[in-house]
Structures are given as structure tokens and as C-alpha cells.
Write an enzyme that holds these catalytic residues in place. Structure first.
Site, PDB file in Angstrom:
ATOM      1  N   LEU A  97      57.702  59.576  23.124  1.00  0.00           N
ATOM      2  CA  LEU A  97      57.235  58.575  22.163  1.00  0.00           C
ATOM      3  C   LEU A  97      58.409  57.872  21.490  1.00  0.00           C
ATOM      4  O   LEU A  97      58.469  56.651  21.433  1.00  0.00           O
ATOM      5  CB  LEU A  97      56.342  59.233  21.108  1.00  0.00           C
ATOM      6  CG  LEU A  97      55.837  58.339  19.967  1.00  0.00           C
ATOM      7  CD1 LEU A  97      54.874  57.280  20.494  1.00  0.00           C
ATOM      8  CD2 LEU A  97      55.160  59.178  18.881  1.00  0.00           C
ATOM      9  N   GLY A 125      60.956  55.341  15.657  1.00  0.00           N
ATOM     10  CA  GLY A 125      60.743  56.742  15.340  1.00  0.00           C
ATOM     11  C   GLY A 125      59.425  56.867  14.596  1.00  0.00           C
ATOM     12  O   GLY A 125      58.354  56.956  15.190  1.00  0.00           O
ATOM     13  N   ILE A 158      64.149  63.501  23.027  1.00  0.00           N
ATOM     14  CA  ILE A 158      63.030  64.057  23.768  1.00  0.00           C
ATOM     15  C   ILE A 158      63.304  65.515  24.148  1.00  0.00           C
ATOM     16  O   ILE A 158      64.277  65.812  24.854  1.00  0.00           O
ATOM     17  CB  ILE A 158      62.737  63.233  25.038  1.00  0.00           C
ATOM     18  CG1 ILE A 158      62.537  61.748  24.683  1.00  0.00           C
ATOM     19  CG2 ILE A 158      61.526  63.800  25.755  1.00  0.00           C
ATOM     20  CD1 ILE A 158      61.435  61.482  23.684  1.00  0.00           C
ATOM     21  N   THR A 159      62.445  66.408  23.695  1.00  0.00           N
ATOM     22  CA  THR A 159      62.538  67.804  24.094  1.00  0.00           C
ATOM     23  C   THR A 159      62.266  67.918  25.588  1.00  0.00           C
ATOM     24  O   THR A 159      61.249  67.426  26.074  1.00  0.00           O
ATOM     25  CB  THR A 159      61.530  68.652  23.299  1.00  0.00           C
ATOM     26  OG1 THR A 159      61.750  68.465  21.897  1.00  0.00           O
ATOM     27  CG2 THR A 159      61.693  70.129  23.626  1.00  0.00           C
ATOM     28  N   ARG A 208      72.286  96.567   0.405  1.00  0.00           N
ATOM     29  CA  ARG A 208      73.567  96.159  -0.178  1.00  0.00           C
ATOM     30  C   ARG A 208      73.645  96.605  -1.641  1.00  0.00           C
ATOM     31  O   ARG A 208      72.760  96.277  -2.437  1.00  0.00           O
ATOM     32  CB  ARG A 208      73.708  94.643  -0.081  1.00  0.00           C
ATOM     33  CG  ARG A 208      74.888  94.044  -0.808  1.00  0.00           C
ATOM     34  CD  ARG A 208      76.192  94.339  -0.125  1.00  0.00           C
ATOM     35  NE  ARG A 208      77.261  93.502  -0.665  1.00  0.00           N
ATOM     36  CZ  ARG A 208      78.543  93.769  -0.486  1.00  0.00           C
ATOM     37  NH1 ARG A 208      78.914  94.809   0.227  1.00  0.00           N
ATOM     38  NH2 ARG A 208      79.457  92.966  -0.999  1.00  0.00           N
ATOM     39  N   ILE A 225      71.225  85.077  -1.077  1.00  0.00           N
ATOM     40  CA  ILE A 225      71.022  86.505  -1.336  1.00  0.00           C
ATOM     41  C   ILE A 225      72.036  87.345  -0.581  1.00  0.00           C
ATOM     42  O   ILE A 225      72.584  88.327  -1.118  1.00  0.00           O
ATOM     43  CB  ILE A 225      69.587  86.909  -0.943  1.00  0.00           C
ATOM     44  CG1 ILE A 225      68.585  86.314  -1.936  1.00  0.00           C
ATOM     45  CG2 ILE A 225      69.436  88.428  -0.882  1.00  0.00           C
ATOM     46  CD1 ILE A 225      67.143  86.418  -1.495  1.00  0.00           C
ATOM     47  N   GLU A 246      58.122  65.550  14.508  1.00  0.00           N
ATOM     48  CA  GLU A 246      56.676  65.294  14.423  1.00  0.00           C
ATOM     49  C   GLU A 246      56.290  64.582  13.132  1.00  0.00           C
ATOM     50  O   GLU A 246      55.201  64.764  12.601  1.00  0.00           O
ATOM     51  CB  GLU A 246      55.865  66.599  14.545  1.00  0.00           C
ATOM     52  CG  GLU A 246      56.300  67.544  15.625  1.00  0.00           C
ATOM     53  CD  GLU A 246      55.995  67.033  17.013  1.00  0.00           C
ATOM     54  OE1 GLU A 246      55.736  65.844  17.177  1.00  0.00           O
ATOM     55  OE2 GLU A 246      56.038  67.842  17.951  1.00  0.00           O
ATOM     56  N   THR A 300      58.610  62.942   9.605  1.00  0.00           N
ATOM     57  CA  THR A 300      59.408  63.476   8.501  1.00  0.00           C
ATOM     58  C   THR A 300      58.522  63.875   7.324  1.00  0.00           C
ATOM     59  O   THR A 300      57.348  63.511   7.239  1.00  0.00           O
ATOM     60  CB  THR A 300      60.408  62.421   8.010  1.00  0.00           C
ATOM     61  OG1 THR A 300      59.678  61.295   7.495  1.00  0.00           O
ATOM     62  CG2 THR A 300      61.324  61.957   9.134  1.00  0.00           C
ATOM     63  N   SER A 301      59.113  64.607   6.394  1.00  0.00           N
ATOM     64  CA  SER A 301      58.375  64.965   5.173  1.00  0.00           C
ATOM     65  C   SER A 301      57.906  63.720   4.438  1.00  0.00           C
ATOM     66  O   SER A 301      56.804  63.687   3.863  1.00  0.00           O
ATOM     67  CB  SER A 301      59.265  65.803   4.254  1.00  0.00           C
ATOM     68  OG  SER A 301      59.509  67.082   4.822  1.00  0.00           O
TER      69      SER A 301
END
Length: 387
Positions: free
Chosen positions: A131, A137, A163-164, A274, A343, A369, A371-372
């Protein structure tokens, strides 16, 4: 690796719980190699094909086409378990299942199902979904790739980015503007097999995280494809893509949950062992409060994903719950991964420990897929219409 054609097992008798299958698969075939694959940016395609033999590459595909025919609740549990061990492989399994394979399943005809689904579901073929472009995008309608109708064939020209499996896939679902008689008929979906003349692999991307998941360009230069390679009808591609992305966003939410759980568990174990000033660091309120907040956000992510999976299963106006799950879970995994490093302090910054990889991998979840910011845009528009 397994040789021959015998059905592999991860336990005797063969377990039917696919969350457990995914967990054992990840422990046996991913955990020993995760650091090296990440360091070398090595895409483990043989391991991906092996995943197909455990049912992990055709999760949503019915059994008659070689899949296991599970629903989205089971699917997200698989992605979550894989991603707790190696998010990059989780991403690849998600892209194969929810994008390429699911697009063909949802919008292909019976001939196309017979032609491609079994190979994809069994993992003998690897899928890609095209896509995104350089200037298209979030604005998918701005794509420049064209398929021009000439006689009884289509000639495809253009380039797809990010592209994956763009270089290693055996088949790609590609969206392009269909042009007939010089008139743009709208975005249309084509399935293009690797080996088709004019279908080329471009540059492989060198990434911050998710390094064991291949990301590359797909290039089309006078690529000739037939009428029987259109999925659905001419002009339906954009609508199809938005539907497919509903499942894809649930995938990314599940991927995010796996990352958050993996990072949290590593940080919790460290905080218990720890010692500083004569006591485990988890006994200090500053650390204990971080653990409490992380666990709460993880559980909230899990419940949002459960709601989204249910909405997709029932096709019950899933856009809002899917976007909420994707938005919250992806931002949570970045936060939890960051706090896990804090941490663990200096240890968290070392590649000897898993949290620095979770941190690098996490950021993709707020981008891929949609963006936020796009999730917020979609949500605000949808919610403003709810009376």
C-alpha cells in the site's frame, strides 16, 4: 530444523491450544537466535516457513484451504506470545496473516482461493502487502502506482516502500490506480506472483528495530498481469484496504502487548533480584510504583484488544475499538519498554539483556498500520458522529 513432510509436534500429544503452540514454538525456534538475527538484520525465512507447519501462517484461513480457521481472539494470542520472545518475527507473522493472506481470503474469488491460499496458509509461500509509497503513507489516496489496461492485460508501474517481505515474498497484494482508456477508475487491488517479469525487489531498509523482519521496496516496471489477478472489482481497492487494516491494527495492538509483557517481565525479575542498600530494588517505592503502573497499562491494553477482537469477529462497527486498542497498546509498549530500561538502569542499556531490543522494536508499533496521530484523527471523526 524439521526434515521431511511429517507433521511436527511441540508436545505429545499435539496440543490444540494455539497460544501454547505459539509459546513453545517461540521458545524452541526463536529464543536461541533472537540476538544474532537482530544484530545481523537476518530475516529467518526458513523459520517462517516452519511456522506454517504449526498452523501459525494460516491462522484466519479455513481448514479447507490449509489454514486452522481460528477467530481473532486466538489470533491475537498467537501474535502476543511470539512477540514476547521476538517482536520482529511477530511482526512478520502478523503481516503475512492479517494483510496479504487475509486480503486474498476476504476479497478473492474461489479460483484465487484455490490458487493461492493453501500455499500461504501452509507457509510454503510468503506474502507481502503493498500500500505505502514515498508520498502516500497515511494519505493512501495519494499513491502514484498505476495499472493501465491494455487489451486484455494490465501493465503495472510504480514503487512501494516500507513493505514487509518486499524482497522475499512469493506473492504480493498490490494496490494501484487502475487506468482504462486514459481515465482513472480508482484504486484497485492486484495479486502479483514473484517471478513475474517486471516485478523487482528494491532496497532493503536498515532499521532501528524489528531488524529480523524484512522491510524492502517493491518495484514494478512494465509488469504485465492478467484480469484474473484482480481481487474484487476495479475501483474497490481503497475500501478493501481500510477493511484489511482493521485486522492489521488489531495485529499491531497484539504485537504491542507482547512487547510490553516481555519488557515488563524482564524488569520485574530484575527488580526482585537486584539489591541496593541491602534490599531488592522492588522494595523502593520509586521502582514499585513503576511496576504497578506498567502492570495496569498492560492489563488495560489486553482488555481493549479483547474488545477489538470481538468487534472484528462479529463485524460489529470495529473501527472505534480497533483504533483505541492500537493507539493505547502501541503507546503503552513504548512506555513500558522505556520504564523497563530505567528500572534495570545500566543493565537495561546492554544488549546482553532483552529490554533494549524491546525498546527499539516498540517504536514501530506507534507508526505501522497508521500512526498514533492517525488513530486519534480517525477516532475523533468517528466519535463526533456518535449521538
Amino acid at each position: 530444523m524439521i526434515e521431511g513432510n511429517s507433521k511436527p509436534t511441540l508436545a505429545e500429544p499435539l496440543v490444540s491450544d494455539y497460544r501454547l503452540i505459539a509459546r513453545r514454538f517461540a521458545g524452541k525456534y526463536l529464543q536461541p537466535h533472537t540476538k544474532q538475527w537482530d544484530r545481523d538484520q537476518f530475516f529467518p525465512i526458513d523459520t517462517m516457513r516452519l511456522a506454517g507447519r504449526y498452523g501459525l501462517m494460516g491462522v484466519l484461513v479455513p481448514e479447507k484451504f490449509g489454514g486452522v480457521g481460528l477467530d481473532y481472539h486466538s489470533y491475537v494470542s498467537i501474535i502476543e506470545e511470539i512477540s514476547m520472545v521476538d517482536p520482529a518475527v511477530g511482526l512478520s507473522i502478523a503481516a503475512h496473516n492479517s494483510l496479504c493472506t487475509n486480503h486474498i481470503y476476504l476479497f478473492g474469488d474461489s479460483h484465487q482461493h484455490q490458487r493461492w491460499l493453501r500455499k500461504l496458509a501452509e507457509g510454503t509461500w510468503l506474502g507481502a502487502w503493498g500500500l505505502t509509497e514515498i508520498d502516500a503513507g497515511s494519505d493512501a489516496r495519494g499513491m502514484k502506482t498505476q495499472a493501465v489496461y491494455q487489451g486484455d492485460k494490465w501493465v503495472l508501474n510504480g514503487k512501494k516502500n516500507f513493505i514487509t517481505h518486499g524482497a522475499s515474498s512469493d506473492i504480493a497484494v498490490v494496490l494501484a490506480n487502475a487506468v482504462v482508456g486514459g481515465v482513472n477508475k480508482g484504486i484497485t487491488t492486484f495479486a502479483v506472483e514473484r517471478g513475474t517479469k517486471g516485478f523487482l525487489a528494491g532496497k532493503k531498509d536498515d532499521k532501528l528495530g524489528m531488524r529480523a523482519s524484512e522491510t524492502a521496496e517493491m518495484i514494478f516496471q512494465k509488469c504485465v498481469i492478467g484480469e484474473n489477478q484482480i481481487l474484487g472489482k476495479v475501483g474497490q481497492g481503497y475500501k478493501q484496504a481500510m477493511k484489511v487494516l482493521e485486522g492489521g491494527r488489531v495485529s499491531i495492538a497484539a504485537l504491542s502487548l507482547g512487547i510490553a509483557r516481555g519488557a515488563y517481565q524482564a524488569a520485574l525479575n530484575h527488580a526482585k533480584k537486584r539489591e541496593q542498600f541491602g534490599q531488592p530494588v522492588i522494595d523502593f517505592q520509586a521502582i514499585a510504583f513503576k511496576i504497578a503502573e506498567m502492570a495496569t497499562d498492560i492489563e488495560a491494553s489486553r482488555l481493549l484488544i479483547k474488545s477489538a477482537a470481538q468487534a472484528v469477529n462479529q463485524n460489529d462497527n470495529p473501527v472505534v475499538p480497533v483504533c483505541m486498542a492500537k493507539l493505547f497498546a502501541s503507546e503503552t509498549c513504548v512506555k513500558v519498554s522505556s520504564e523497563s530500561i530505567q528500572i534495570m538502569a545500566g543493565y537495561g542499556y546492554l544488549k546482553d539483556y532483552p529490554v533494549e531490543k524491546f525498546y527499539r522494536d516498540s517504536k514501530l508499533c506507534t507508526i505501522g498500520e497508521g500512526t498514533s496521530e492517525i488513530q486519534k484523527l480517525i477516532l475523533s471523526r468517528k466519535l463526533s458522529k456518535i449521538v
